[in-house]
Design a protein around this motif. Structure first.
Motif, PDB file in Angstrom:
ATOM      1  N   ASP A  90      12.359 -21.085 -52.773  1.00 33.96           N
ATOM      2  CA  ASP A  90      11.677 -19.786 -52.804  1.00 33.96           C
ATOM      3  C   ASP A  90      11.663 -19.103 -51.442  1.00 33.96           C
ATOM      4  OD1 ASP A  90      11.167 -19.978 -55.534  1.00 33.96           O
ATOM      5  OD2 ASP A  90       9.189 -20.887 -55.250  1.00 33.96           O
ATOM      6  N   GLY A  91      12.810 -19.154 -50.752  1.00 31.32           N
ATOM      7  CA  GLY A  91      12.941 -18.459 -49.480  1.00 31.32           C
ATOM      8  C   GLY A  91      12.297 -19.147 -48.293  1.00 31.32           C
ATOM      9  N   GLN A  92      11.870 -20.399 -48.464  1.00 26.77           N
ATOM     10  CA  GLN A  92      11.257 -21.144 -47.360  1.00 26.77           C
ATOM     11  C   GLN A  92      11.895 -22.530 -47.265  1.00 26.77           C
ATOM     12  OE1 GLN A  92       7.093 -21.113 -46.875  1.00 26.77           O
ATOM     13  NE2 GLN A  92       6.823 -19.057 -47.688  1.00 26.77           N
ATOM     14  N   TRP A  93      11.977 -23.026 -46.035  1.00 20.16           N
ATOM     15  CA  TRP A  93      12.494 -24.371 -45.814  1.00 20.16           C
ATOM     16  C   TRP A  93      11.353 -25.368 -45.937  1.00 20.16           C
ATOM     17  CZ3 TRP A  93      17.462 -25.006 -46.104  1.00 20.16           C
ATOM     18  CH2 TRP A  93      18.312 -23.969 -45.739  1.00 20.16           C
ATOM     19  N   LEU A  94      11.448 -26.266 -46.904  1.00 21.35           N
ATOM     20  CA  LEU A  94      10.441 -27.295 -47.132  1.00 21.35           C
ATOM     21  C   LEU A  94      10.948 -28.629 -46.613  1.00 21.35           C
ATOM     22  CD1 LEU A  94       9.489 -26.447 -50.831  1.00 21.35           C
ATOM     23  CD2 LEU A  94       8.397 -25.625 -48.734  1.00 21.35           C
TER      24      LEU A  94
END
Length: 131
Positions: free
Chosen positions: A111-115
């Motif tokens: 969702d557009g974020q680096w986890l």
């Protein structure tokens, strides 16, 4: 034909480097990516352990020289374009990443974020005592 003729089949970049991917020889997990020059690749083959070229330090870097997390070489492979090296290795100590994780590819885009999906095995402050 010289003993080092195999090095001439590699397409080195304009700085004399080639990207090198380290992969666990048993599981297939990609552990890390680093750079090699002719000398480091030749030493890797001779010593049967991963030796890279550190661009930040501008010197040879034997994986594990500070951390003890040596990569024992099982086989070397060259890709179809002759511009990427694959090292199949046994990662000693179970930690390949300087962050204290088993491998360097621990961030996944969601969702557009680096986890961060992989936990730290050992605090880098305990691994690298003089940095």
């Amino acid at each position: 034909m010289s003993a080092d003729d195999w090095l001439n089949h590699i397409l080195w970049d304009d700085k004399g480097l080639v990207p090198a991917i380290a992969q666990d020889y048993k599981t297939g997990q990609i552990l890390m990516m680093a750079w090699m020059n002719q000398e480091s690749l030749k030493l890797t083959q001779q010593e049967q352990r991963a030796v890279y070229w550190s661009r930040s330090r501008a010197r040879l870097w034997r994986k594990g020289e500070e951390s003890g997390h040596v990569q024992k070489l099982h086989s070397l492979h060259l890709d179809c374009d002759a511009d990427v090296i694959l090292l199949k290795v046994e990662q000693m100590g179970g930690i390949a990443c300087h962050t204290g994780r088993p491998h360097c590819f621990f961030k996944r885009l969601h969702d557009g974020q680096w986890l961060e999906e992989v936990a730290v095995v050992k605090d880098p402050k305990e691994i690298y005592t003089h940095e």
